[in-house]
Write a protein that holds these residues in place. Structure first.
Motif, short mmCIF file in Angstrom:
data_model
loop_
_atom_site.label_atom_id
_atom_site.label_comp_id
_atom_site.label_asym_id
_atom_site.label_seq_id
_atom_site.Cartn_x
_atom_site.Cartn_y
_atom_site.Cartn_z
N GLN A 148 37.99 15.58 32.03
CA GLN A 148 39.31 16.59 31.83
C GLN A 148 40.83 15.67 30.26
OE1 GLN A 148 39.84 19.81 31.25
NE2 GLN A 148 37.54 19.79 32.14
N PRO A 149 41.82 16.16 29.94
CA PRO A 149 42.56 15.33 29.82
C PRO A 149 43.84 14.57 30.72
CG PRO A 149 42.67 17.42 29.03
CD PRO A 149 41.65 17.24 30.17
N LEU A 150 43.92 13.78 31.02
CA LEU A 150 43.87 12.60 31.97
C LEU A 150 45.51 13.54 32.43
CD1 LEU A 150 43.43 10.14 33.67
CD2 LEU A 150 45.65 9.11 32.06
N ALA A 151 45.69 13.22 33.63
CA ALA A 151 47.42 13.96 34.21
C ALA A 151 48.45 12.81 34.43
CB ALA A 151 46.75 14.98 35.53
N ALA A 152 49.38 12.51 35.09
CA ALA A 152 50.39 12.28 35.05
C ALA A 152 50.37 11.55 36.02
CB ALA A 152 51.88 12.44 34.68
N LEU A 153 50.78 10.01 36.21
CA LEU A 153 50.53 9.58 37.49
C LEU A 153 51.25 10.18 38.48
CD1 LEU A 153 49.77 5.84 36.68
CD2 LEU A 153 48.09 7.48 37.81
N PRO A 154 51.19 9.93 39.82
CA PRO A 154 52.63 10.39 41.53
C PRO A 154 52.92 9.82 40.76
CG PRO A 154 50.43 9.63 41.82
CD PRO A 154 50.08 9.99 40.21
N GLU A 155 54.35 10.09 41.25
CA GLU A 155 55.78 9.44 41.12
C GLU A 155 55.86 8.77 42.32
OE1 GLU A 155 58.62 9.19 38.28
OE2 GLU A 155 57.48 10.94 37.37
N PRO A 156 56.79 7.03 42.19
CA PRO A 156 57.02 6.00 42.90
C PRO A 156 58.01 6.87 43.44
CG PRO A 156 57.08 5.50 40.74
CD PRO A 156 57.04 6.82 40.39
N VAL A 157 58.37 6.27 45.25
CA VAL A 157 59.75 6.91 45.49
C VAL A 157 60.63 6.72 45.76
CG1 VAL A 157 57.93 8.06 47.34
CG2 VAL A 157 58.58 6.01 47.87
N ASP A 158 60.03 4.76 45.44
CA ASP A 158 60.82 3.73 45.07
C ASP A 158 61.20 2.17 44.05
OD1 ASP A 158 59.61 1.67 46.87
OD2 ASP A 158 61.05 2.52 48.42
N GLU A 159 61.57 1.80 43.63
CA GLU A 159 61.26 0.58 43.11
C GLU A 159 60.54 -0.52 44.08
OE1 GLU A 159 62.90 0.13 39.47
OE2 GLU A 159 63.56 1.72 40.22
N ARG A 160 60.17 -0.39 44.88
CA ARG A 160 59.37 -1.77 45.67
C ARG A 160 57.92 -0.85 45.70
NH1 ARG A 160 59.69 -1.14 50.75
NH2 ARG A 160 58.23 -3.09 50.81
N GLU A 161 57.68 0.77 45.27
CA GLU A 161 56.60 1.40 45.69
C GLU A 161 55.88 1.09 43.55
OE1 GLU A 161 54.01 5.57 45.98
OE2 GLU A 161 56.34 4.96 46.90
N LYS A 162 57.22 1.38 42.94
CA LYS A 162 56.61 1.56 41.57
C LYS A 162 56.48 -0.41 41.12
CE LYS A 162 59.40 1.81 36.44
NZ LYS A 162 60.41 1.66 36.43
N TYR A 163 56.61 -0.96 41.56
CA TYR A 163 56.22 -2.88 41.27
C TYR A 163 54.98 -2.77 42.47
CZ TYR A 163 61.05 -3.30 40.32
OH TYR A 163 62.18 -3.68 39.02
#
Length: 372
Positions: free
Chosen positions: A149-164
């Motif tokens: 199936q087409p790729l779904a969007a990744l979950p949003e990080p809760v803060d900058e530390r999780e994003k990194y």
């Protein structure tokens, strides 16, 4: 003696009569002088009527499709579907016209999705320890992950530390690479951008398609645009939205159109500007030449007369008391056979024909033909 006297008296009377006739001729008004043997000319007349007239502008131009596209290959491969892609065949909007073999690209995409799935699986244990509040949404994302199936969007990080934290595991790079490949995979199928007809086909099913190769042309046969040239003097009477009646010299009937746009650029050689007219209808084909009339801005308080009646582009002959007189006018618009002028009051009797040798003060016998 008496005979000589009678002859003398006769001669004297003749001389006196000659002088009298000469004196009377010199003192007769000029308007009453007519050359011997010349009869008064009988001429046709017409009665003028001031009115508001639409400015009819004649145009000629060639039809072209409003929607026309050239099709080029953005990917390479063997053409698997394209048997119906032939000149004259029609397709509905969204219908597949051409399909290039995408097996290799599809497998490469599946491999990339597999790599993303693997990276998420490896990240979950550390994520559960360091960011337990985000673990459920990532675990759910992995559970619903379907490579087909087409790729779904990744979950949003809760803060900058999780994003990194997520970025350090190369997930974002893999995600956008897969999105790019999914977009590219869609280019292996060419669908009709609108309902239309194939105008040119340069490829056959089973042949190799190269990137950048022209595959053909496709156009909409239900909506056309006519390009016409209008003189500089007529442009002031035109505006977008004016109605147009179009005709063909080879076909019966007429078609209606609307002025869509007017070019601001003037051709220095012809002193004309391009006018573009939208039209549609049964029987129209691309490349046809049509002529027509545009109903432009109305001309107020004007009179339309035959062009032959205009004298030196500034006057017309009127009939007053059975004599010709010049009446000044202001030409507004010239047509093929008529001219629209200002300055002639309603009810004025005009000379209704071209009269050779006409001059001001010429005596005429006017008559007005009965209306048909």
């Amino acid at each position: 003696m008496s005979r000589k006297l009678s002859i003398g008296l006769g001669i004297a009377l003749l001389i006196l009569a000659g002088f009298g006739a000469s004196f009377m001729g010199k003192n007769r008004p000029p308007s009453e002088r007519n050359a011997p043997g010349v009869s008064i000319k009988q001429v046709r007349t017409l009665t003028s009527r001031q009115q508001d007239l639409p400015s009819i502008i004649e145009i000629t131009g060639r039809l072209s499709a409003r929607e026309r596209v050239e099709l080029f290959a953005e990917v390479g491969g063997i053409l698997k579907e394209g048997d119906r892609f032939r000149e004259g065949n029609s397709f509905q909007k969204g219908q597949t016209m051409l399909r290039v073999d995408d097996e290799e690209a599809r497998l490469s995409l599946l491999a990339q999705k597999s790599s993303l799935m693997n990276q998420i699986t490896l990240m979950l244990p550390d994520l559960k320890t360091d960011y337990p509040e985000s673990f459920p949404q990532w675990a759910q994302y992995l559970a619903q992950f379907d490579p087909a199936q087409p790729l779904a969007a990744l979950p949003e990080p809760v803060d900058e530390r999780e994003k990194y934290f997520v970025s350090a595991r190369n997930l974002y790079n893999l995600f956008y690479t897969i999105q790019s490949q999914e977009t590219r995979l869609g280019k292996y199928v060419i669908k009709a951008p609108f309902s239309g007809v194939v105008a040119e086909a340069n490829i056959k099913e089973g042949t190799l398609v190269r990137v950048g190769q022209k595959l053909g042309e496709f156009f909409n046969p239900y909506s056309y645009e006519l390009e016409a040239a209008v003189s500089l003097g007529d442009l002031e009477y035109l505006k977008a939205g004016n109605r147009v009646t179009l005709r063909s010299t080879n076909l019966d009937g007429s078609w209606q159109g609307v002025v869509n746009r007017i070019s601001n650029q003037i051709d220095p050689n012809t002193q004309t500007a391009k006018v573009f007219i939208n039209t549609s209808g049964r029987g129209l084909r691309e490349g046809m030449y049509l002529s027509g009339e545009v109903a432009g801005r109305a001309l107020e308080a004007v009179t339309e007369i035959p062009r032959a009646l205009l004298i030196d582009q500034q006057a017309v002959f009127v009939v007053r008391d059975s004599m010709l007189a010049l009446h000044p006018v202001q030409p507004v618009r010239y047509g093929t056979e008529t001219v629209v002028v200002r300055g002639i009051p309603t009810g004025t009797t005009l000379l209704g024909q071209s009269l050779v040798g006409a001059y001001e003060g010429m005596k005429v016998a006017p008559f007005q033909p009965a209306a048909e």
